[in-house]
Write a protein that holds these residues in place. Structure first.
Motif, PDB file in Angstrom:
ATOM      1  N   GLU A   1       0.842  -1.186   0.000  1.00 41.90           N
ATOM      2  CA  GLU A   1       0.000   0.000   0.000  1.00 41.90           C
ATOM      3  C   GLU A   1       0.885   1.247   0.000  1.00 41.90           C
ATOM      4  OE1 GLU A   1      -4.074  -1.164   2.404  1.00 41.90           O
ATOM      5  OE2 GLU A   1      -2.396  -0.329   3.542  1.00 41.90           O
TER       6      GLU A   1
ATOM      7  N   ASP B   1      -4.728   6.137  -7.313  1.00 42.86           N
ATOM      8  CA  ASP B   1      -5.315   4.858  -6.932  1.00 42.86           C
ATOM      9  C   ASP B   1      -5.468   3.933  -8.133  1.00 42.86           C
ATOM     10  OD1 ASP B   1      -6.308   3.349  -4.658  1.00 42.86           O
ATOM     11  OD2 ASP B   1      -8.273   3.445  -5.618  1.00 42.86           O
TER      12      ASP B   1
ATOM     13  N   ASN C   1     -11.355   5.383   8.096  1.00 42.78           N
ATOM     14  CA  ASN C   1     -10.447   4.614   8.929  1.00 42.78           C
ATOM     15  C   ASN C   1      -9.718   5.530   9.911  1.00 42.78           C
ATOM     16  OD1 ASN C   1     -10.666   1.954   7.359  1.00 42.78           O
ATOM     17  ND2 ASN C   1     -10.030   3.388   5.764  1.00 42.78           N
TER      18      ASN C   1
ATOM     19  N   TRP D   1      -8.194   7.678   5.539  1.00 45.51           N
ATOM     20  CA  TRP D   1      -7.945   7.601   6.976  1.00 45.51           C
ATOM     21  C   TRP D   1      -7.906   9.010   7.560  1.00 45.51           C
ATOM     22  CZ3 TRP D   1      -5.729   2.742   9.089  1.00 45.51           C
ATOM     23  CH2 TRP D   1      -5.606   1.734   8.118  1.00 45.51           C
TER      24      TRP D   1
ATOM     25  N   ALA E   1      -3.768   4.139   0.501  1.00 41.60           N
ATOM     26  CA  ALA E   1      -4.276   4.246   1.873  1.00 41.60           C
ATOM     27  C   ALA E   1      -3.909   5.640   2.360  1.00 41.60           C
ATOM     28  CB  ALA E   1      -3.680   3.161   2.763  1.00 41.60           C
TER      29      ALA E   1
ATOM     30  N   ARG F   1     -10.765   3.791   1.696  1.00 40.69           N
ATOM     31  CA  ARG F   1      -9.338   3.745   2.016  1.00 40.69           C
ATOM     32  C   ARG F   1      -8.804   5.115   2.391  1.00 40.69           C
ATOM     33  NH1 ARG F   1      -7.631   2.444  -2.655  1.00 40.69           N
ATOM     34  NH2 ARG F   1      -9.505   1.571  -3.608  1.00 40.69           N
TER      35      ARG F   1
END
Length: 345
Positions: free
Chosen positions: A73, A97, A204, A186, A105, A184
């Motif tokens: 990642e 991505d 996240n 955070w 991430a 994905r």
């Protein structure tokens, strides 16, 4: 702990300082990530700071890493949203991505204290709150809409469109859209309050390298409480997917004379208490430096490591490629399996 990655602050020398320059650090970061990918390390993450000799604009570096790796990642810990155009960032993240085949991430947050006085104003942005928190929040929500594929602009009248594509007045998304990217994202959190908000927002949790509390408990205990509150808020919000949680630690496996000579003196017996200016006192994590068996025992006693699914090792990026790869390899071979690690391939 199911996965582990590294977190680099991207320090480089300027002027007459000793150490690698910015070009060297960027190339070394790519080489470290390529080697980490071959080891099965799960993530390559980079801090973002402005007006400092550290990593700044992360997308070019992450794109270069994504193009040369297959499994790891690529991400940030974290992008300071006060300095970002959220729609342009959404376009960049969508492209990255897709290049990475869904391996992004990306961590974002309000940002940490910095050298500049309201430095985001030099980038052309203004905020009401002295620390820019209001603007960061507004931009973050707009970023979430954009990466979700929602309309964020309005189609022009037919006679003004070139080429004519959209029904006039319809809502337009940004492109490219990368399916799954929204899950994905955070949020970098240093407080229980922001962790709970991250759960409500459906992103996240990237628990910070510090916690803005200092009540005598260890960083691991404070973060374990933060993670518990985050997960409770997530369940209450009713999201239909399971989030991930990461924490960061400074960990140096001692496996030979070189690592003993360089890192044995880095070990600290307990966490440190410091200050983040207007954010008040904070608890900073201790540094671990020991032989693998001792590290396993120490890390197994950290409640946050037990609760998080992802552990990020803060690496001394100025030490160069060979030594950093040795640290990652030693952790992967001698420590991580005992903590429940699952390699990326």
């Amino acid at each position: 702990m199911q996965s582990f990655g590294f977190l680099s602050f991207g320090h480089h020398a300027i002027g007459n300082q000793q150490g690698p320059n910015a070009r060297d650090v960027l190339h070394q970061a790519i080489d470290i990530a390529v080697a980490a990918d071959e080891l099965g390390v799960n993530g390559a993450n980079f801090r973002v700071h402005h007006f400092a000799p550290q990593a700044s604009s992360p997308i070019p570096l992450l794109s270069a890493i994504a193009a040369r790796t297959s499994h790891i990642e690529v991400g940030t810990g974290v992008i300071d949203m006060r300095y970002e155009n959220p729609l342009y960032l959404a376009e960049e993240l969508g492209s990255l991505d897709l290049i990475a085949d869904g391996r992004l991430a990306i961590g974002v947050s309000r940002g940490s204290p910095e050298p500049a006085l309201r430095g985001w104003e030099a980038f052309g942005y203004t905020a009401e709150a002295p620390n820019g928190a209001d603007m960061a929040r507004e931009k973050f929500l707009r970023l979430l809409d954009a990466v979700s594929g929602y309309g964020v602009a309005t189609a022009a009248p037919a006679e003004e469109q070139y080429p004519y594509i959209y029904q006039p007045g319809s809502a337009l998304p940004v492109f490219p859209y990368s399916e799954g990217l929204r899950r994905r994202i955070w949020w970098g959190s240093g407080t229980n309050k922001s962790a709970i908000q991250a759960a409500k927002d459906g992103v996240n949790l990237m628990s910070s390298t510090l916690v803005s509390e200092a009540d005598g408990r260890s960083l691991g205990e404070l973060q374990a409480e933060q993670i518990a509150q985050y997960r409770a808020a997530w369940a209450e919000a009713g999201h239909d997917w399971q989030p991930r949680v990461s924490i960061s630690r400074s960990i140096f496996p001692i496996v030979d004379d070189q690592t003993r000579r360089v890192f044995a003196g880095q070990a600290t017996g307990r966490d440190q208490i410091g200050s983040l200016g207007e954010d008040g006192p904070a608890t900073f994590g201790r540094s671990y430096a020991a032989e693998p068996d001792e590290l396993i025992e120490q890390l197994s006693q950290d409640p946050a490591i037990r609760e998080a699914d992802t552990l990020l090792l803060t690496i001394p990026n100025t030490a160069g490629v060979e030594l950093n790869v040795k640290l990652l390899s030693a952790f992967a071979e001698h420590v991580a399996p005992a903590l429940g690690w699952k390699p990326s391939h």
